[in-house]
Design a protein around this motif. Structure first.
Motif, PDB file in Angstrom:
ATOM      1  N   LYS A  51      37.613  84.794   5.320  1.00 47.80           N
ATOM      2  CA  LYS A  51      39.031  84.087   5.726  1.00 47.80           C
ATOM      3  C   LYS A  51      38.931  82.531   5.789  1.00 47.80           C
ATOM      4  O   LYS A  51      37.857  82.106   5.805  1.00 47.80           O
ATOM      5  CB  LYS A  51      39.800  84.738   6.880  1.00 47.80           C
ATOM      6  CG  LYS A  51      39.928  86.270   6.707  1.00 47.80           C
ATOM      7  CD  LYS A  51      40.473  86.559   8.148  1.00 47.80           C
ATOM      8  CE  LYS A  51      40.438  88.214   8.294  1.00 47.80           C
ATOM      9  NZ  LYS A  51      41.150  88.424   9.589  1.00 47.80           N
ATOM     10  N   ASN A  52      40.175  81.839   5.664  1.00 45.53           N
ATOM     11  CA  ASN A  52      40.200  80.576   6.042  1.00 45.53           C
ATOM     12  C   ASN A  52      39.941  80.096   7.281  1.00 45.53           C
ATOM     13  O   ASN A  52      39.327  79.033   7.748  1.00 45.53           O
ATOM     14  CB  ASN A  52      41.459  79.822   5.345  1.00 45.53           C
ATOM     15  CG  ASN A  52      41.427  79.907   3.975  1.00 45.53           C
ATOM     16  OD1 ASN A  52      40.550  79.869   3.224  1.00 45.53           O
ATOM     17  ND2 ASN A  52      42.825  80.061   3.461  1.00 45.53           N
ATOM     18  N   SER A  53      39.998  80.799   8.251  1.00 47.55           N
ATOM     19  CA  SER A  53      40.157  80.498   9.754  1.00 47.55           C
ATOM     20  C   SER A  53      38.747  80.781  10.130  1.00 47.55           C
ATOM     21  O   SER A  53      37.717  81.042   9.609  1.00 47.55           O
ATOM     22  CB  SER A  53      40.797  81.689  10.527  1.00 47.55           C
ATOM     23  OG  SER A  53      40.179  82.928  10.339  1.00 47.55           O
ATOM     24  N   LEU A  63      42.662  74.900  16.589  1.00 50.09           N
ATOM     25  CA  LEU A  63      42.696  75.118  15.105  1.00 50.09           C
ATOM     26  C   LEU A  63      43.101  73.505  14.736  1.00 50.09           C
ATOM     27  O   LEU A  63      43.926  72.857  15.280  1.00 50.09           O
ATOM     28  CB  LEU A  63      44.054  75.831  14.943  1.00 50.09           C
ATOM     29  CG  LEU A  63      44.240  77.301  14.987  1.00 50.09           C
ATOM     30  CD1 LEU A  63      45.494  77.800  14.332  1.00 50.09           C
ATOM     31  CD2 LEU A  63      43.147  77.779  14.073  1.00 50.09           C
ATOM     32  N   GLU A 109      45.374  82.092  10.586  1.00 49.69           N
ATOM     33  CA  GLU A 109      44.428  81.961  11.529  1.00 49.69           C
ATOM     34  C   GLU A 109      44.686  82.244  12.745  1.00 49.69           C
ATOM     35  O   GLU A 109      43.870  82.840  13.547  1.00 49.69           O
ATOM     36  CB  GLU A 109      43.936  80.346  11.400  1.00 49.69           C
ATOM     37  CG  GLU A 109      43.393  79.859  10.018  1.00 49.69           C
ATOM     38  CD  GLU A 109      43.014  78.427  10.344  1.00 49.69           C
ATOM     39  OE1 GLU A 109      42.412  77.882  11.440  1.00 49.69           O
ATOM     40  OE2 GLU A 109      43.155  77.616   9.346  1.00 49.69           O
ATOM     41  N   SER A 126      44.149  86.047  13.423  1.00 48.76           N
ATOM     42  CA  SER A 126      42.804  86.337  13.419  1.00 48.76           C
ATOM     43  C   SER A 126      41.908  85.841  14.971  1.00 48.76           C
ATOM     44  O   SER A 126      40.967  86.329  15.196  1.00 48.76           O
ATOM     45  CB  SER A 126      41.917  85.688  12.486  1.00 48.76           C
ATOM     46  OG  SER A 126      41.812  84.261  12.574  1.00 48.76           O
ATOM     47  N   ILE A 127      42.715  85.131  15.621  1.00 49.84           N
ATOM     48  CA  ILE A 127      42.041  84.387  16.824  1.00 49.84           C
ATOM     49  C   ILE A 127      42.628  84.962  18.000  1.00 49.84           C
ATOM     50  O   ILE A 127      41.920  84.989  18.838  1.00 49.84           O
ATOM     51  CB  ILE A 127      42.357  82.985  16.756  1.00 49.84           C
ATOM     52  CG1 ILE A 127      41.540  81.965  15.513  1.00 49.84           C
ATOM     53  CG2 ILE A 127      42.060  82.351  18.270  1.00 49.84           C
ATOM     54  CD1 ILE A 127      41.819  80.748  15.578  1.00 49.84           C
TER      55      ILE A 127
END
Length: 447
Positions: free
Chosen positions: A162-164, A180, A212, A215-216
């Motif tokens: 992922k981008n995150s 972030l 993001e 996912s966090i």
């Protein structure tokens, strides 16, 4: 399987007073987490451990618990977030080399190293590689350059990339309030800022931010998890704010968030929409309410207009339920008169302010790189005080206010405009360990 340990250096020498309460701060090194995530994407088994305020041996013990030994073959990454961390880094490396003398040590730290890898190498002589600047795109190549053999990497399904930032790589990640990075750079030219000449980048898209965040965020029984939108200069547009608001509502992802900005860059008409998009705390770099000091800092050319804009922004945030923390910098040339001007302005706006963070000017950087800036400060009546460590220069702001007095004044102003309850709220929103409760805080106040 062997790991790449990504270590955010702790501190044996501290900027703020070394108290039980300050040791609850968990300042996330999200830049290092970005590197750990890149390594993970490339198949490496990475783990980030933050030294915080622990002794180096405590961090070494954690590495051992996760498999580090005299047979380990992968390098260590050590991020040096401050000159205050240098002594910690040297002790940590010494301990690691005692266990495994062949392990390679890679150190970085964008703002500390700057363009002087040679000087950092002289301060940390046991480091094998010193990396200046940003390493996001090169970290895999740098790590692999340390190996003289093929290493079996992890097989990661493409769908998991992922981008995150991968917070699962962060040791005790549940105790950290996440960050972030939504943009980099500033470029506004304030004399004291390290990003004064760094061009401002566009804000990250709201779609990526929401992905993001999903996912966090963790929903558990600890203090509520919030997100800090990291941006040296947060300048949202109407379309960006509306898109973020819409996507939060669509995903039913109603997290609160915080960011930092100047008082003269946020469109007042957007404040209501920012609140609806989840903005709950705004750190505002007012820096001073003395017109002469604002000019000296390079904050503005029209101090009266600047302060009027700040006043209107504070009131607009208050109306829309956004808590504002004001940042004040006691600068070169400060006198009792200029400080009184700032205090009077704060008094007039007390009802709109959640907290005030105050500190005196400290010059960071290699002496050879800061000589011209020191001369500029001296032209305003400042003088050198002392260096608590290499790369950190304490300043006497004027003949009237030396560094020690500036520290005392900073504390007095903060305590005047911030209750214990508000202090805890602001700290726990972004920095305190998420298992640190208000009852714990009150007990620690008496210790």
């Amino acid at each position: 399987m062997d790991r790449i340990f990504c270590i955010s250096a702790g501190q044996l020498i501290v900027k703020k007073s070394d108290t039980v309460i300050n040791r609850q701060n968990r300042y996330l090194n999200y830049g290092l987490l970005s590197l750990a995530t890149e390594l993970r994407k490339s198949g490496w088994n990475a783990l980030q451990i933050q030294g915080l305020f622990e002794s180096p041996i405590e961090t070494v013990k954690k590495c051992i618990d996760f498999g580090f030994c005299n047979l380990s073959t992968l390098p260590f990454l050590i991020s040096v977030p401050s000159f205050y961390a240098i002594s910690w880094v040297n002790e940590f490396i010494s301990l690691i080399k005692e266990i495994n003398s062949s392990v390679k040590i890679i150190i970085g730290g964008r703002w500390v190293i700057a363009d002087r890898s040679d000087l950092m190498q002289s301060l940390v002589p046991d480091a094998d590689i010193v990396v200046p600047g940003l390493a996001d795109r090169n970290i895999t190549r740098i790590v692999e350059s340390c190996l003289s053999f093929e290493f079996e990497k992890l097989k990661i399904p493409v769908s998991t990339l992922k981008n995150s930032l991968d917070y699962n790589l962060l040791y005790e990640r549940e105790l950290y309030q996440p960050s972030l990075e939504v943009s980099r750079g500033c470029g506004m030219g304030c004399s004291f800022c390290q990003e004064k000449n760094e061009p401002l980048q566009r804000l990250k898209s709201s779609s990526i931010i929401i992905d993001e965040a999903k996912s966090i965020l963790i929903d558990d029984n600890l203090n509520k998890m919030n997100i800090y939108f990291e941006s040296s200069m947060f300048i949202p547009t109407r379309s960006w704010v509306e898109s973020l608001k819409e996507k939060r509502e669509h995903e039913l992802l109603f997290f609160d968030w915080r960011s930092e900005s100047r008082v003269d860059t946020i469109n007042l008409k957007l404040v209501k929409h920012l609140a609806e998009a989840g903005l709950k705390v705004l750190d505002l770099g007012l820096e001073s309410a003395s017109k002469s000091q604002l000019i000296r800092m390079g904050k503005t050319r029209n101090a009266a207009l600047y302060l009027d804009r700040a006043s209107r922004l504070l009131k607009e945030c208050h109306v829309n339920g956004i808590f504002v923390k004001i940042n004040i910098l006691l600068f070169a040339g400060e006198t009792s008169e200029t400080i009184s001007e700032t205090i009077e302005w704060l008094m007039l706006h007390r009802q709109y302010i959640k907290g005030v963070s105050v500190g005196p000017l400290i010059v960071f950087g290699w002496e050879c790189n800061t000589e011209d800036y020191i001369k500029e400060l001296q032209s305003y009546g400042a003088s050198r005080s002392h260096m608590p460590t290499e790369g950190v220069q304490h300043i006497n702001l004027s003949d009237e206010i030396d560094h020690g007095k500036a520290i005392d004044i900073s504390k007095e102003i903060s305590e005047e405009f911030m209750t214990k309850e508000d202090y805890f709220y602001l700290k726990s929103f972004s920095y305190f360990s998420r298992d640190y409760r208000f009852e714990d805080f009150k007990n620690d106040l008496t210790r």
